[in-house]
Scaffold this motif. Structure first.
Motif, short mmCIF file in Angstrom:
data_model
loop_
_atom_site.label_atom_id
_atom_site.label_comp_id
_atom_site.label_asym_id
_atom_site.label_seq_id
_atom_site.Cartn_x
_atom_site.Cartn_y
_atom_site.Cartn_z
N LYS A 225 -12.25 -5.48 12.83
CA LYS A 225 -12.15 -5.14 11.42
C LYS A 225 -11.29 -6.17 10.71
O LYS A 225 -10.28 -6.64 11.24
N GLU A 226 -11.70 -6.51 9.50
CA GLU A 226 -10.92 -7.47 8.72
C GLU A 226 -9.56 -6.87 8.38
O GLU A 226 -9.45 -5.68 8.10
N PRO A 227 -8.50 -7.70 8.40
CA PRO A 227 -7.16 -7.19 8.11
C PRO A 227 -6.94 -6.97 6.61
O PRO A 227 -6.02 -7.55 6.00
N LEU A 228 -7.78 -6.12 6.00
CA LEU A 228 -7.73 -5.92 4.55
C LEU A 228 -6.46 -5.23 4.10
O LEU A 228 -6.09 -5.29 2.91
N LEU A 229 -5.78 -4.54 5.02
CA LEU A 229 -4.56 -3.81 4.66
C LEU A 229 -3.33 -4.39 5.36
O LEU A 229 -2.31 -3.71 5.48
N ALA A 230 -3.42 -5.61 5.79
CA ALA A 230 -2.28 -6.25 6.46
C ALA A 230 -1.08 -6.27 5.53
O ALA A 230 -1.19 -6.62 4.35
N GLY A 231 0.07 -5.85 6.05
CA GLY A 231 1.29 -5.82 5.25
C GLY A 231 1.41 -4.60 4.36
O GLY A 231 2.39 -4.49 3.61
N THR A 232 0.45 -3.68 4.40
CA THR A 232 0.47 -2.48 3.54
C THR A 232 1.00 -1.29 4.33
O THR A 232 0.54 -1.01 5.44
N THR A 233 1.97 -0.60 3.75
CA THR A 233 2.50 0.63 4.35
C THR A 233 1.92 1.82 3.58
O THR A 233 2.08 1.90 2.35
N ILE A 234 1.26 2.70 4.30
CA ILE A 234 0.64 3.87 3.67
C ILE A 234 1.38 5.12 4.12
O ILE A 234 1.50 5.38 5.32
N ALA A 235 1.86 5.89 3.15
CA ALA A 235 2.50 7.17 3.44
C ALA A 235 1.41 8.24 3.56
O ALA A 235 0.59 8.39 2.66
N VAL A 236 1.40 8.95 4.68
CA VAL A 236 0.37 9.95 4.95
C VAL A 236 1.03 11.32 5.06
O VAL A 236 1.90 11.53 5.91
N ALA A 255 -6.48 -0.31 12.16
CA ALA A 255 -7.27 -1.47 12.57
C ALA A 255 -7.36 -2.52 11.48
O ALA A 255 -7.57 -3.70 11.77
N MET A 256 -7.20 -2.09 10.23
CA MET A 256 -7.20 -3.04 9.11
C MET A 256 -5.81 -3.57 8.81
O MET A 256 -5.61 -4.27 7.81
N GLY A 257 -4.83 -3.22 9.64
CA GLY A 257 -3.50 -3.80 9.50
C GLY A 257 -2.47 -2.94 8.83
O GLY A 257 -1.32 -3.37 8.66
N ALA A 258 -2.83 -1.72 8.43
CA ALA A 258 -1.88 -0.86 7.72
C ALA A 258 -0.84 -0.29 8.68
O ALA A 258 -1.12 0.00 9.84
N THR A 259 0.37 -0.12 8.16
CA THR A 259 1.42 0.63 8.85
C THR A 259 1.45 2.03 8.25
O THR A 259 1.49 2.18 7.02
N LEU A 260 1.39 3.06 9.09
CA LEU A 260 1.35 4.44 8.60
C LEU A 260 2.70 5.10 8.77
O LEU A 260 3.33 5.03 9.83
N LYS A 261 3.16 5.76 7.71
CA LYS A 261 4.41 6.52 7.72
C LYS A 261 4.09 7.96 7.35
O LYS A 261 3.58 8.22 6.25
N PHE A 262 4.36 8.89 8.26
CA PHE A 262 4.03 10.29 8.02
C PHE A 262 5.21 11.03 7.41
O PHE A 262 6.37 10.75 7.74
N PHE A 263 4.89 11.95 6.53
CA PHE A 263 5.94 12.76 5.90
C PHE A 263 5.38 14.14 5.59
O PHE A 263 4.16 14.35 5.60
N SER A 264 6.29 15.09 5.31
CA SER A 264 5.89 16.48 5.11
C SER A 264 6.29 16.98 3.74
O SER A 264 7.47 17.26 3.50
N PRO A 265 5.33 17.12 2.82
CA PRO A 265 5.64 17.77 1.54
C PRO A 265 6.15 19.20 1.73
O PRO A 265 7.04 19.65 0.99
N LEU A 266 5.63 19.93 2.72
CA LEU A 266 6.07 21.31 2.94
C LEU A 266 7.54 21.37 3.31
O LEU A 266 8.23 22.33 2.95
N ALA A 267 8.04 20.36 4.02
CA ALA A 267 9.46 20.30 4.36
C ALA A 267 10.28 19.68 3.23
O ALA A 267 11.47 19.40 3.42
N GLU A 274 9.32 2.98 1.32
CA GLU A 274 8.64 1.72 1.62
C GLU A 274 7.14 1.79 1.41
O GLU A 274 6.43 0.79 1.63
N ALA A 275 6.63 2.93 0.96
CA ALA A 275 5.18 3.12 0.84
C ALA A 275 4.59 2.24 -0.26
O ALA A 275 5.06 2.24 -1.40
N VAL A 305 6.17 7.71 -7.74
CA VAL A 305 5.29 6.65 -7.23
C VAL A 305 4.03 6.54 -8.09
O VAL A 305 3.49 5.44 -8.28
N HIS A 306 3.58 7.66 -8.65
CA HIS A 306 2.42 7.61 -9.55
C HIS A 306 2.76 6.85 -10.81
O HIS A 306 1.97 6.00 -11.27
N ALA A 307 3.92 7.13 -11.36
CA ALA A 307 4.35 6.43 -12.58
C ALA A 307 4.52 4.94 -12.33
O ALA A 307 4.33 4.12 -13.25
#
Length: 428
Positions: A225-236, A255-267, A274-275, A305-307
């Protein structure tokens, strides 16, 4: 070479998931390495099957996943396991494509599950019809809700040249369910005990198992897969309110290069600082609406983050949590994050179901929809999905600033480039 079976039935409600879970747990306890797949779009059944087998459960679907990726996933499983079980979807011939189509495409024989609780000799007519209508290769039958040894013998005799592979008795208790399907495994305190009980009660014909011929599943190349998200951190978002996502989605992002950071809105965890983008998958926000409404830190962070123009992709439950309000099944109304003007309310009836595709500049992004709520909003849709196979208008897709939201659950591996675009800032 590996033993492989597609567990299918005449319709939903015959006990496919229960039987597949029982068989997987029994085979694991016998020392087999078992990999389980689920046909069609589904989030909850794979969680139970993963618990039963001890291995991740991926989706197989000739339309949504595609023949090539299905082939790669089966090849990888065949290299790692002794047994592959594939739980079908709805009835064997239901859908376009159907479980029967998948069986024929990859040469995997069908193990027919029948609810024999209210029949005896008619079981043979039912199973022979399932075999001959397609036709498909029937490896055998697992009869559910068998009342006695005599009942089992009547069913077995009716099958003629098709072996009765196993039986499962009527259950004193069943796997608990709610409006979107089975209750999540982690919510059932004694789930492993229940799975072990099912495995113990599955009367298994060892000779029939030994006689099953192996299935030849050839190696399949894995394209880079092309590294279309290389250097991108995605909060999940990932917790009890946001857990409906395909494992392949996370695999595709990585596979596209993203770093995933998990978090809990419920908590009440804030979006990680860094997202570069946020992914809010579906789930059960309606069961946790009060707790979400009180999660001030989560709410403030997603608004911030939306703003700031950070890309946010919210699907189904994720979208519901970003509306102004959410009315739960009791009618109580709770304030949500308010990024998408409008009100969500739970409905007593199913409001959306089925495979759908979204046209994008990068091509069609495939997925599905399944929800019991409705959104009332004045925001005009930016696009609509297209239902498969009818090609009629499907779910609305809304865009509010950097937010993309819809009831549509996207299967990222069906179009990685289109998926990457959801998490990249648009260039103006």
């Amino acid at each position: 070479m590996v033993k492989a079976l597609l567990v299918a039935a005449v319709s939903s409600g015959q006990g496919k998931t229960t039987v597949t879970a029982a068989l997987a747990r029994k085979l694991v306890r016998m020392g087999h390495r078992v990999r389980v797949f689920k046909c069609g779009p589904d989030f909850i059944d794979p969680m139970l099957l993963e618990r039963a087998s001890g291995a991740p459960v991926q989706s197989l679907d000739l339309w949504m996943v595609g023949k090539e990726l299905c082939s790669r996933q089966l090849a990888q499983a065949a290299a790692e396991a002794d047994v592959i079980l594939i739980e079908g979807v709805m009835g064997l011939y239901d859908g376009t494509p159907s479980s029967a189509d998948l069986s024929r495409e990859f040469g995997v024989p069908v193990m027919a599950v029948i609810d024999a609780g209210a029949m005896a000799q008619t079981a043979g007519a039912l199973v022979h019809g399932l075999r001959d209508y397609g036709p498909v290769d029937i490896a055998g039958v697992i009869a559910n809700r068998i009342a006695s040894e005599g009942h089992a013998k009547m069913v077995a005799a009716s099958l003629r040249d098709i072996p009765l592979f196993a039986t499962l008795p009527k259950q004193a208790r069943s796997l608990p369910e709610r409006h979107l399907g089975l209750v999540l495994p982690d919510e059932v305190l004694d789930i492993d005990q229940l799975l072990d009980e099912l495995a113990d009660q599955l009367v298994f014909d060892q000779a029939a198992w030994d006689s099953l011929p192996p299935v030849q599943i050839g190696p399949a190349p894995t394209p880079q897969k092309e590294p279309l998200l290389a250097g991108t951190t995605i909060a999940v978002a990932r917790d009890a309110a946001f857990m409906f996502l395909y494992p392949a989605n996370l695999d595709t992002l990585r596979a596209m290069g993203a770093t995933l950071k998990f978090f809990s809105p419920l908590a009440d965890e804030a979006v990680p600082v860094e997202a570069d983008a946020v992914y809010l998958p579906g789930g059960y926000p309606e069961l946790h609406a009060e707790q979400l409404s009180q999660a001030a830190q989560w709410t403030a962070s997603i608004r911030t983050v939306h703003a700031a123009g950070t890309p946010i992709f919210a699907e189904c439950g994720g979208m519901m949590a970003l509306a102004d309000t959410l009315a739960d099944k009791s009618g109580a109304v709770w304030n949500m994050a308010g990024l998408l003007p409008g009100a969500v309310a739970m409905q007593p009836r199913l409001a959306g179901l089925g495979s759908q595709g979204l046209e994008t500049p990068q091509g069609v992004l495939r997925g599905h929809t399944f929800h019991y709520s409705k959104l009332a909003t004045g925001v005009p849709p930016a696009a609509y999905t297209i239902k498969h196979p009818s090609a009629i208008q499907g779910e609305a897709v809304y865009r509010v600033g950097s937010l993309t939201a819809s009831y549509f659950h996207a299967y990222f591996a069906s179009n990685p480039a289109a998926s990457a675009a959801l998490f990249l800032r648009s260039v103006t």
